[in-house]
Write an enzyme that holds these catalytic residues in place. Sequence first.
Site, mmCIF file in Angstrom:
data_model
loop_
_atom_site.group_PDB
_atom_site.id
_atom_site.type_symbol
_atom_site.label_atom_id
_atom_site.label_comp_id
_atom_site.label_asym_id
_atom_site.label_seq_id
_atom_site.Cartn_x
_atom_site.Cartn_y
_atom_site.Cartn_z
ATOM 1 N N HIS A 139 0.698 -1.184 0.046
ATOM 2 C CA HIS A 139 -0.129 -0.118 -0.038
ATOM 3 C C HIS A 139 0.701 1.350 -0.096
ATOM 4 O O HIS A 139 0.650 2.093 -0.728
ATOM 5 C CB HIS A 139 -0.863 0.114 1.131
ATOM 6 C CG HIS A 139 -1.718 1.335 1.389
ATOM 7 N ND1 HIS A 139 -3.028 1.308 1.036
ATOM 8 C CD2 HIS A 139 -1.378 2.475 2.111
ATOM 9 C CE1 HIS A 139 -3.491 2.587 1.377
ATOM 10 N NE2 HIS A 139 -2.440 3.306 1.866
ATOM 11 N N GLU A 140 1.839 1.274 0.723
ATOM 12 C CA GLU A 140 2.881 2.177 0.971
ATOM 13 C C GLU A 140 3.614 2.847 -0.362
ATOM 14 O O GLU A 140 3.883 3.754 -0.923
ATOM 15 C CB GLU A 140 3.733 2.424 2.192
ATOM 16 C CG GLU A 140 2.970 2.281 3.455
ATOM 17 C CD GLU A 140 2.086 3.375 3.726
ATOM 18 O OE1 GLU A 140 2.372 4.535 3.246
ATOM 19 O OE2 GLU A 140 0.948 3.185 4.510
ATOM 20 N N HIS A 143 1.509 4.246 -2.975
ATOM 21 C CA HIS A 143 1.566 5.885 -2.907
ATOM 22 C C HIS A 143 2.860 6.232 -3.672
ATOM 23 O O HIS A 143 2.749 7.434 -4.400
ATOM 24 C CB HIS A 143 1.821 6.183 -1.561
ATOM 25 C CG HIS A 143 0.435 6.121 -0.838
ATOM 26 N ND1 HIS A 143 -0.567 6.766 -1.247
ATOM 27 C CD2 HIS A 143 -0.025 5.649 0.418
ATOM 28 C CE1 HIS A 143 -1.686 6.613 -0.193
ATOM 29 N NE2 HIS A 143 -1.238 5.784 0.839
ATOM 30 N N GLU A 213 -6.370 6.988 -0.959
ATOM 31 C CA GLU A 213 -6.136 5.928 -0.232
ATOM 32 C C GLU A 213 -6.888 4.685 -0.992
ATOM 33 O O GLU A 213 -6.222 3.438 -0.769
ATOM 34 C CB GLU A 213 -6.892 5.995 1.343
ATOM 35 C CG GLU A 213 -6.155 6.998 2.174
ATOM 36 C CD GLU A 213 -4.663 6.607 2.240
ATOM 37 O OE1 GLU A 213 -4.220 5.442 2.420
ATOM 38 O OE2 GLU A 213 -3.774 7.464 2.473
#
Length: 295
Positions: A139-140, A143, A213
Amino acid sequence: MNWQADWGLRLRMFVTMFLLFALYIVFAGVITLYVGGGLLLFGLFFGGFSLVQYYFSDTLTLRSMGAKTVSADEYPQLHGSIERLSQQADLPKPKVAVVDSKVPNAFATGRNQRNAAVCVTTGILNTLDQEELDGVLAHELAHVKNRDMMVMTIASFLSTIAFMMVRWGAFFGGGHGRGRQGGGGGIVVAILVSLVVWIISYLLIRALSRYREYAADRGAAAITGNPSALASALLKISGEMDKVPKDDMREEAEMNAFFIIPIKSGVIGRLFSTHPPTEKRVEQLRSLEREMQAV
């Protein structure tokens, strides 16, 4: 990896930056008109802070959180996971940092894909199993791949400048209210304008942050091929938040926009959250799981 560019996110980032740029042109003009000091002085101040924020955003963010950059010798499993996931995401391996905190959380920072850092807390390392942790790290990294960190960093910085003007407005007026327009009334106008700019900036950041997100959750599913692991991690982290001492949560709440799950308190905290509800994120991930299984 079945990665698809998120044009909805790119459009939102462009619109957000355009609106913020227009907003701060007006902001700079009003501040210069009512406070004095000249447009050149304001430009030097604003430009200098912007350059520092842009080039040192990762260092400043990590330092503000008390994070420590760690080596592969110190955290071999964490480094191994990030290196493997970075290869799957077709990204340079970012710096790896750890915060000694009971709050189970993670965030990414940096100005671009080659100058990024992924940071986790000791709390999240002790809370999640390996598959769940991979989902959070992916997930990071999503980004980083989406390049939304830079937009959030710049947007947050601009909002901070306006907030500083509201908080320390009297000092910007030279302490005696000698604005160009209307004496002491000039600084009052400047503070009111700064307040409006700060509120609008916050709303723009909030709208972008919620969408990004969702985009990062979809990106994590593409990187790992395992949406259910991230869904499980989100539920577990959200449940663990209630067990964290309130003092620890207050200390870290200022980084909410960057965390995988924000630190919220009460109805007001949820209402003004920079993130979508965990339940909706989990629902999206489970939908992605069903789609992958059907292929």
